[in-house]
Design an enzyme around this catalytic site. Structure first.
Site, PDB file in Angstrom:
ATOM      1  N   CYS A  42       0.822  -1.215   0.000  1.00 24.16           N
ATOM      2  CA  CYS A  42       0.000   0.000   0.000  1.00 24.16           C
ATOM      3  C   CYS A  42       0.858   1.269   0.000  1.00 24.16           C
ATOM      4  O   CYS A  42       1.944   1.291   0.570  1.00 24.16           O
ATOM      5  CB  CYS A  42      -0.877   0.048   1.244  1.00 24.16           C
TER       6      CYS A  42
ATOM      7  N   ARG B 158       5.352  -0.190  -5.986  1.00 24.09           N
ATOM      8  CA  ARG B 158       5.324  -0.942  -4.731  1.00 24.09           C
ATOM      9  C   ARG B 158       4.367  -2.128  -4.795  1.00 24.09           C
ATOM     10  O   ARG B 158       4.435  -3.016  -3.955  1.00 24.09           O
ATOM     11  CB  ARG B 158       4.873  -0.009  -3.583  1.00 24.09           C
TER      12      ARG B 158
ATOM     13  N   TRP C  53      -2.914  -2.702  -1.447  1.00 21.94           N
ATOM     14  CA  TRP C  53      -2.534  -4.107  -1.675  1.00 21.94           C
ATOM     15  C   TRP C  53      -3.353  -4.895  -0.660  1.00 21.94           C
ATOM     16  O   TRP C  53      -3.130  -4.796   0.543  1.00 21.94           O
ATOM     17  CB  TRP C  53      -1.031  -4.270  -1.449  1.00 21.94           C
TER      18      TRP C  53
ATOM     19  N   ASN D 154      -1.952   2.436   5.758  1.00 20.42           N
ATOM     20  CA  ASN D 154      -1.086   1.289   5.442  1.00 20.42           C
ATOM     21  C   ASN D 154      -0.899   0.512   6.734  1.00 20.42           C
ATOM     22  O   ASN D 154      -0.813   1.105   7.797  1.00 20.42           O
ATOM     23  CB  ASN D 154       0.305   1.741   4.999  1.00 20.42           C
ATOM     24  N   GLY D 155      -0.770  -0.806   6.611  1.00 19.66           N
ATOM     25  CA  GLY D 155      -0.559  -1.625   7.808  1.00 19.66           C
ATOM     26  C   GLY D 155      -1.790  -2.444   8.111  1.00 19.66           C
ATOM     27  O   GLY D 155      -2.681  -2.589   7.262  1.00 19.66           O
TER      28      GLY D 155
ATOM     29  N   GLU E  16      18.062 -18.526  -5.050  1.00 17.40           N
ATOM     30  CA  GLU E  16      17.724 -17.200  -5.565  1.00 17.40           C
ATOM     31  C   GLU E  16      17.181 -17.303  -7.000  1.00 17.40           C
ATOM     32  O   GLU E  16      16.202 -16.645  -7.358  1.00 17.40           O
ATOM     33  CB  GLU E  16      18.964 -16.285  -5.488  1.00 17.40           C
TER      34      GLU E  16
ATOM     35  N   LYS F 108      13.404 -16.164  -8.203  1.00 23.85           N
ATOM     36  CA  LYS F 108      13.188 -15.163  -9.258  1.00 23.85           C
ATOM     37  C   LYS F 108      12.268 -15.728 -10.344  1.00 23.85           C
ATOM     38  O   LYS F 108      11.368 -15.063 -10.822  1.00 23.85           O
ATOM     39  CB  LYS F 108      14.547 -14.773  -9.837  1.00 23.85           C
TER      40      LYS F 108
ATOM     41  N   GLU G 142       8.649 -16.065  -9.059  1.00 21.48           N
ATOM     42  CA  GLU G 142       8.075 -14.737  -8.858  1.00 21.48           C
ATOM     43  C   GLU G 142       7.522 -14.116 -10.139  1.00 21.48           C
ATOM     44  O   GLU G 142       6.416 -13.608 -10.145  1.00 21.48           O
ATOM     45  CB  GLU G 142       9.244 -13.856  -8.404  1.00 21.48           C
TER      46      GLU G 142
ATOM     47  N   HIS H 296      18.308 -37.838  -1.633  1.00 18.29           N
ATOM     48  CA  HIS H 296      17.648 -38.138  -0.361  1.00 18.29           C
ATOM     49  C   HIS H 296      16.138 -37.917  -0.447  1.00 18.29           C
ATOM     50  O   HIS H 296      15.470 -37.825   0.579  1.00 18.29           O
ATOM     51  CB  HIS H 296      18.275 -37.313   0.761  1.00 18.29           C
TER      52      HIS H 296
ATOM     53  N   LYS I 242       6.560  -4.454  -3.863  1.00 20.30           N
ATOM     54  CA  LYS I 242       7.991  -4.158  -3.786  1.00 20.30           C
ATOM     55  C   LYS I 242       8.436  -3.984  -2.342  1.00 20.30           C
ATOM     56  O   LYS I 242       9.460  -4.486  -1.938  1.00 20.30           O
ATOM     57  CB  LYS I 242       8.283  -2.885  -4.589  1.00 20.30           C
TER      58      LYS I 242
HETATM   59  C1  F6R Z   1      12.490 -11.116  -4.631  1.00 15.72           C
HETATM   60  C2  F6R Z   1      12.274  -9.937  -3.800  1.00 15.72           C
HETATM   61  C3  F6R Z   1      11.837 -10.156  -2.405  1.00 15.72           C
HETATM   62  C4  F6R Z   1      12.602  -9.188  -1.464  1.00 15.72           C
HETATM   63  C5  F6R Z   1      12.048  -9.288  -0.036  1.00 15.72           C
HETATM   64  C6  F6R Z   1      12.813  -8.401   0.920  1.00 15.72           C
HETATM   65  O1  F6R Z   1      12.880 -10.755  -5.920  1.00 15.72           O
HETATM   66  O2  F6R Z   1      12.425  -8.838  -4.244  1.00 15.72           O
HETATM   67  O3  F6R Z   1      11.999 -11.468  -1.996  1.00 15.72           O
HETATM   68  O4  F6R Z   1      13.953  -9.531  -1.502  1.00 15.72           O
HETATM   69  O5  F6R Z   1      10.697  -8.927  -0.029  1.00 15.72           O
HETATM   70  O6  F6R Z   1      12.724  -7.056   0.556  1.00 15.72           O
HETATM   71  P1  F6R Z   1      13.744  -6.002   1.114  1.00 15.72           P
HETATM   72  O7  F6R Z   1      15.092  -6.352   0.564  1.00 15.72           O
HETATM   73  O8  F6R Z   1      13.240  -4.682   0.661  1.00 15.72           O
HETATM   74  O9  F6R Z   1      13.747  -6.134   2.615  1.00 15.72           O
END
Ligand code: F6R
Length: 598
Positions: free
Chosen positions: A2, A27, A74, A100-101, A473, A477, A480, A496, A593
């Site tokens: 949000c 965001r 959001w 927000n929250g 990682e 990605k 996501e 295993h 984000k």
């Molecule tokens: C994956 C991604 C998320 C962030 C996570 C932490 O591509 O972007 O997994 O890494 O939400 O976010 P920050 O780094 O802002 O604490």
């Protein structure tokens, strides 16, 4: 997640609010709205879906007012519908609120308000806030707002207006970022400094227990007892990000391509400026890295560096779990929060918990002046510039490199490696940017692999040592932004259990950058191939490449940093796979984000 914007001044508020919301779009959100005060009443416009819909709907009304609030939502409580979008009004229409929250006691407050005859239009937790303001109002909006805030449990950043006191915005926050900005004849409120216009502004952070009252004449801060307080402005990063894709189709590709330059800049960082005392650096007993998502994966890389170079036992913790397992924190422990945004609610909560327990704290963050930057004993900035695509790329590799440099610094200071040895490693590190440049130049090769995998339903990422962390990682990605189910496995663990899933044609991405583990990796590749897997190797090693069905040659580099290059290639793989599927690589579904709720 949000986003809040608010403006009070002399100009018409509508376009200022919409521009602010445009910037907050990155965001992540699923509905949006604005509310502007006009001739003693509120003009409200809300829409589910993208901001274009809100823009279109807002054409139907003139919106001449000069004070207003706006929001991108959001969804947490209630579906992403127009009714649930913010701003929310009180029953009598005289109070309007963006939030927000999460108001954790919303159910109890709703029940109480219903007993007093209030009815609700939405399923949100937020709607209790304007209703409470109406309930408490006895001729003074500020008092009603204060009383309301005191009733709320959970986290909040709030912007509120009332028709009883036109031209004013009331703001308060707890555990959710909120900034106010003062200019000449105008004030702004926003959950993110980037939403403020690029003009001369004094910016303040609204902290727990504080109330800000904005008008075109300035901003007044008070504590919860209504006493005036004086605050100092803060330094925050504000860049014009709105349409700056530098010619790329998506921010994600732009941000991937920026990595060689960012790594080059970071490789010059002088760790001697680290604001932790030498005494602490030398006496650290153990390190706890707390982070979420990709930042957690960067933390896993950090653990390997800190243990192998500096000899400091290191635990990496998912921030969302940290507080719930009674972590043992003792004198001499250093807690490092790793976060791009510096505003991730889970990381902040874990970090504050560690601070309360007396741990020394350091944050590795990207956003200047963010909560984690402000609250830590020391900060290491990743200096990657604004990251707009929801999936992190450049901030992740920057986090890994900063943790590497920190480990080298600790290793030197603690006498674990000689200055000569450290110098050699630094020289190798300085070659990393050139090698990252070679990786991004292989974009077309990587795009071809993406064509092969774009229609699969499941895929495996395997690696050993540091490559196992990079596999995690890479899988994150891909999941996501392409919605393909990807599973990462330490290659030696496959036998295993998970190897039972291998069948004819199962795609497996095998990452092999660790020379000492090449032989073992070859065996693991053979194991999956024997069961029909189609293997795509990401490696500098010719023999591994020959054994795979398809190979992407990575530049050879220092054992510590090879997996950074692999990560860059996997980012490109995810990007091209998403594009090949016709998806929006910058704004994957359901994601935000900056994750500002726990
Ligand atoms: C994956 C991604 C998320 C962030 C996570 C932490 O591509 O972007 O997994 O890494 O939400 O976010 P920050 O780094 O802002 O604490």
């Amino acid at each position: 997640m949000c986003g809040i914007v608010g403006y009070t001044g002399k100009k018409q508020a509508k376009s200022i609010l919409l521009s602010g919301l445009d910037i907050l779009e990155y965001r992540g959100y699923d509905s949006a709205g604005i509310c502007i005060e006009e001739n003693g009443a509120f003009a409200l416009c809300k829409a589910s879906g993208k901001l274009e819909r809100l823009r279109e709907k807002s054409q139907n009304h003139v919106f001449s007012g000069t004070c207003g609030i706006g929001h991108t939502r959001w969804a947490t409580h209630g579906a992403p519908t127009e009714e649930n979008a913010h701003p929310h009004l009180s029953s009598d229409g005289s109070f309007s609120v963006v939030h927000n929250g999460i108001v954790e006691n919303a159910e109890a407050l709703r029940a109480m308000l219903k007993e007093h005859g209030f009815s609700f239009r939405s399923d949100t937790d937020t709607e209790v806030v304007p209703q409470l303001m109406q309930y408490f109002y006895r001729g003074n909006v500020q008092e009603a707002f204060l009383k309301t805030v005191k009733m709320l449990s959970g986290s909040y950043a709030l912007g509120a207006m009332s028709t009883y006191e036109p031209g004013k915005i009331f703001a308060a926050a707890r555990e959710s970022p909120l900034l106010v900005a003062k200019g000449a004849d105008r004030c702004f409120v926003a959950s993110d400094a980037m939403a403020f216009p690029l003009e001369d502004l004094q910016i303040y952070s609204v902290e727990a227990g504080e109330l800000a009252v904005l008008s075109k004449n300035g901003v007044l801060f008070q504590n919860t007892d209504g006493e005036a307080i004086t605050k100092q402005p803060i330094q925050v990063e504000r860049e014009c990000i709105q349409h700056d894709k530098s010619g790329y189709d998506f921010f994600m590709l732009k941000e991937i391509m920026e990595q060689p330059a960012i790594l080059a800049k970071l490789a010059q960082t002088d760790m001697g400026k680290l604001s932790l005392s030498d005494e602490l650096v030398q006496s650290v007993r153990c390190v706890h890295i707390i982070a979420c998502g990709s930042a957690y994966h960067a933390g896993l890389a950090g653990k390997r560096f800190l243990e192998s170079l500096a000899g400091v036992p290191t635990f990496v913790e998912m921030a969302s779990e940290f507080r719930y397992r009674s972590p043992i924190l003792e004198k001499g422990d250093l807690v490092i929060a790793v976060s791009q945004s510096g505003e991730t609610a889970d990381t902040i909560a874990a970090f504050r918990y560690a601070k309360e327990k007396g741990a020394a704290t350091l944050s590795v963050v990207n956003v200047l002046g963010s909560t984690l930057a402000r609250e830590a004993d020391g900060v290491l900035y990743t200096d990657a510039g604004p990251e707009i695509a929801v999936a992190t790329t450049k901030a992740y590799t920057a986090q890994v490199l900063v943790l590497y440099q920190l480990s080298l610094h600790l290793a030197e200071k603690r006498g674990r490696i000689s200055l000569e040895e450290s110098q050699k490693l630094k020289e190798k590190m300085k070659k990393l940017p050139q090698k990252a440049e070679k990786v991004v130049k292989q974009a077309e090769e990587i795009r071809k692999i993406s064509e092969e995998i774009k229609n699969v339903n499941h895929i495996f990422f395997i690696g050993r040592g540091a490559d196992a962390d990079t596999a995690a990682e890479g899988a994150l990605k891909l999941k996501e932004i392409t919605y393909i189910h990807a599973e990462a496995y330490a290659a030696g663990e496959l036998k295993h259990g998970t190897i039972s899933l291998m069948e004819e044609g199962t795609p497996v991405i095998a990452i092999a950058t660790q020379k000492a583990l090449y032989d073992k990796m070859r065996s693991n590749i053979q194991e999956v191939k024997a069961r029909g897997a189609r293997v795509y190797a990401f490696t500098p090693d010719a023999q591994i490449a020959r054994e795979a069905d398809y190979a992407l040659y990575l530049p050879d580099t220092d054992e510590h940093l090879g997996s950074v290059l692999a990560a860059v290639s996997l980012q490109l793989l995810s990007y091209y796979t998403a594009i090949g599927k016709g998806l929006d690589a910058d704004k994957p579904r359901n994601l935000a984000k900056s994750v500002t709720v726990e």
